[in-house]
Design a protein around this motif. Structure first.
Motif, PDB file in Angstrom:
ATOM      1  N   ARG A  49      -0.393 -16.266  21.511  1.00  0.00           N
ATOM      2  CA  ARG A  49       0.090 -17.185  21.085  1.00  0.00           C
ATOM      3  C   ARG A  49       0.435 -17.594  20.913  1.00  0.00           C
ATOM      4  O   ARG A  49       0.840 -18.359  19.985  1.00  0.00           O
ATOM      5  CB  ARG A  49      -1.040 -16.152  19.790  1.00  0.00           C
ATOM      6  N   LEU A  50       1.692 -17.629  21.139  1.00  0.00           N
ATOM      7  CA  LEU A  50       2.526 -18.500  21.501  1.00  0.00           C
ATOM      8  C   LEU A  50       2.266 -20.153  22.468  1.00  0.00           C
ATOM      9  O   LEU A  50       2.969 -21.081  22.329  1.00  0.00           O
ATOM     10  CB  LEU A  50       3.497 -18.052  21.964  1.00  0.00           C
ATOM     11  N   ASN A  51       1.087 -19.880  22.813  1.00  0.00           N
ATOM     12  CA  ASN A  51       0.759 -21.073  23.922  1.00  0.00           C
ATOM     13  C   ASN A  51      -0.802 -21.723  23.698  1.00  0.00           C
ATOM     14  O   ASN A  51      -1.482 -19.879  23.810  1.00  0.00           O
ATOM     15  CB  ASN A  51       1.139 -21.293  25.207  1.00  0.00           C
ATOM     16  N   ASN A  52      -1.602 -22.293  23.945  1.00  0.00           N
ATOM     17  CA  ASN A  52      -3.010 -22.093  24.023  1.00  0.00           C
ATOM     18  C   ASN A  52      -3.092 -22.523  24.983  1.00  0.00           C
ATOM     19  O   ASN A  52      -3.064 -23.361  26.444  1.00  0.00           O
ATOM     20  CB  ASN A  52      -3.686 -23.513  23.001  1.00  0.00           C
ATOM     21  N   ALA A  53      -4.355 -21.868  25.251  1.00  0.00           N
ATOM     22  CA  ALA A  53      -5.302 -21.783  27.308  1.00  0.00           C
ATOM     23  C   ALA A  53      -6.056 -22.591  26.592  1.00  0.00           C
ATOM     24  O   ALA A  53      -6.505 -23.509  25.962  1.00  0.00           O
ATOM     25  CB  ALA A  53      -6.116 -20.810  27.450  1.00  0.00           C
ATOM     26  N   THR A  54      -6.209 -23.484  28.121  1.00  0.00           N
ATOM     27  CA  THR A  54      -7.158 -24.882  28.557  1.00  0.00           C
ATOM     28  C   THR A  54      -8.618 -24.547  27.728  1.00  0.00           C
ATOM     29  O   THR A  54      -9.120 -25.255  27.607  1.00  0.00           O
ATOM     30  CB  THR A  54      -6.658 -25.878  29.794  1.00  0.00           C
ATOM     31  N   SER A  55      -9.053 -23.134  28.894  1.00  0.00           N
ATOM     32  CA  SER A  55      -9.699 -22.847  28.321  1.00  0.00           C
ATOM     33  C   SER A  55     -10.246 -21.298  29.211  1.00  0.00           C
ATOM     34  O   SER A  55      -8.927 -21.006  29.407  1.00  0.00           O
ATOM     35  CB  SER A  55     -11.297 -23.453  29.610  1.00  0.00           C
ATOM     36  N   GLY A  56     -10.992 -20.514  28.225  1.00  0.00           N
ATOM     37  CA  GLY A  56     -11.828 -19.286  28.827  1.00  0.00           C
ATOM     38  C   GLY A  56     -10.570 -18.968  27.737  1.00  0.00           C
ATOM     39  O   GLY A  56     -11.129 -19.322  26.431  1.00  0.00           O
ATOM     40  N   SER A  57     -10.890 -17.419  27.508  1.00  0.00           N
ATOM     41  CA  SER A  57     -11.049 -16.205  26.435  1.00  0.00           C
ATOM     42  C   SER A  57      -9.932 -15.441  26.689  1.00  0.00           C
ATOM     43  O   SER A  57      -9.679 -14.962  27.810  1.00  0.00           O
ATOM     44  CB  SER A  57     -12.350 -16.086  25.092  1.00  0.00           C
ATOM     45  N   VAL A  58      -8.746 -14.607  25.709  1.00  0.00           N
ATOM     46  CA  VAL A  58      -8.525 -13.624  24.867  1.00  0.00           C
ATOM     47  C   VAL A  58      -9.004 -12.419  23.673  1.00  0.00           C
ATOM     48  O   VAL A  58      -8.790 -13.186  22.886  1.00  0.00           O
ATOM     49  CB  VAL A  58      -7.256 -14.053  25.181  1.00  0.00           C
ATOM     50  N   LEU A  59      -9.530 -11.584  24.367  1.00  0.00           N
ATOM     51  CA  LEU A  59     -10.432 -10.780  23.209  1.00  0.00           C
ATOM     52  C   LEU A  59      -8.532  -9.641  23.403  1.00  0.00           C
ATOM     53  O   LEU A  59      -8.510  -9.194  24.410  1.00  0.00           O
ATOM     54  CB  LEU A  59     -11.381 -10.099  23.768  1.00  0.00           C
ATOM     55  N   LEU A  60      -8.541  -8.945  22.504  1.00  0.00           N
ATOM     56  CA  LEU A  60      -8.193  -7.808  21.134  1.00  0.00           C
ATOM     57  C   LEU A  60      -9.157  -6.872  20.699  1.00  0.00           C
ATOM     58  O   LEU A  60      -9.604  -7.665  19.856  1.00  0.00           O
ATOM     59  CB  LEU A  60      -6.788  -8.087  20.815  1.00  0.00           C
ATOM     60  N   ASP A  61      -9.340  -6.027  21.084  1.00  0.00           N
ATOM     61  CA  ASP A  61     -10.189  -4.991  20.325  1.00  0.00           C
ATOM     62  C   ASP A  61     -11.656  -5.600  20.928  1.00  0.00           C
ATOM     63  O   ASP A  61     -12.030  -6.213  19.255  1.00  0.00           O
ATOM     64  CB  ASP A  61      -9.371  -4.538  19.605  1.00  0.00           C
ATOM     65  N   SER A  62     -11.693  -6.535  21.353  1.00  0.00           N
ATOM     66  CA  SER A  62     -13.091  -7.303  21.128  1.00  0.00           C
ATOM     67  C   SER A  62     -13.369  -8.059  20.534  1.00  0.00           C
ATOM     68  O   SER A  62     -14.759  -8.689  20.071  1.00  0.00           O
ATOM     69  CB  SER A  62     -14.162  -5.795  21.338  1.00  0.00           C
TER      70      SER A  62
END
Length: 251
Positions: A49-62
């Motif tokens: 979370r030091l940079n934001n994606a342009t698109s897509g997702s990152v899940l931590l523990d769903s």
């Protein structure tokens, strides 16, 4: 534990990351490898979370990482950036104490101090506790920074080239400590690395990037073969399996 789905990062028309999908396994050491500019730090920073994606997702523990409150997320994932510049005259014990901030917002108690000292002891730099950080060598300072994120007491540690500034002996010692964190303390470590022989010796899983695209991911012994190394680096390698570990040579 960490699920990366269709992550893209664009700067204008340039794709720093292009549709990356992968999973980070729990309780493993996962290395991100690739040439300079391949997107390694960008991917690590998006997960942290030091940079934001342009698109897509990152899940931590769903759960989407962007839905966590900042302090809650900092209790789950700790990130060590490649460049850390602190222009303050701080003692080592005080710097490492910053790792406890997500838990106590700067009000250290006796338990926090114990965790800080245990983190320093684990990183074999407790003898530096009262030194000022501007008195340390590059290798000593790197250990202290890792002690700081260890004091953060998260399940996941994201490390951006922590072997920088370390000689061969101390690099191996650091990787031994990282293996101990995973094998004995149940941590999940994602680490950007360049030394392939260190990867073969200490790492469980590999993520290889090239020009912002995912080339391969999986168990090191399964995917990091001579053909794949050529794909990643445009160089020819020879891999030899020794009695205790694997070694890669440039032809």
């Amino acid at each position: 534990m960490i699920e990366v789905t269709n992550i893209t990062k664009k700067y204008g028309s340039f794709f720093a990351l292009d549709d990356i999908t992968l999973d980070i396994a729990s309780n493993k050491v996962t290395a991100i490898v690739g040439e300079n500019g391949s997107g390694k730090s960008t991917l690590l920073n998006i997960m942290g979370r030091l940079n934001n994606a342009t698109s897509g997702s990152v899940l931590l523990d769903s759960k989407d990482i962007n839905t966590y409150a900042s302090l809650e997320y900092a209790c789950k994932i700790a990130t060590l950036k490649q460049a850390n510049t602190i222009n303050l005259r701080l003692r080592v014990i005080d710097l490492v104490g910053f790792g406890r901030y997500p838990h106590n917002q700067g009000r250290l108690n006796a338990d926090d101090i114990l965790i800080v000292e245990e983190s320093l002891a684990f990183m074999q730099c407790l003898d530096l506790r009262d030194k000022f950080i501007d008195q340390l060598s590059g290798g000593q300072l790197q250990r202290v920074y890792i002690a700081m994120i260890l004091a953060q007491d998260t399940d996941v540690m994201l490390l951006d080239e922590p072997l920088n500034n370390l000689d061969l002996k101390h690099a191996h010692e650091l990787m031994e400590l990282i293996r101990q964190l995973v094998d004995e303390h149940g941590k999940t470590v994602v680490i950007i690395m360049h030394d392939l022989n260190m990867v073969y010796r200490y790492v469980d899983n590999i993520i290889a990037l090239k020009h912002g695209r995912l080339i391969c991911d999986g168990a090191v012994d399964d995917v990091l073969n001579e053909h794949m190394l050529h794909e990643i680096y445009d160089m020819h390698f020879e891999i030899q399996k020794c009695e205790t570990h694997t070694v890669a040579f440039i032809k």
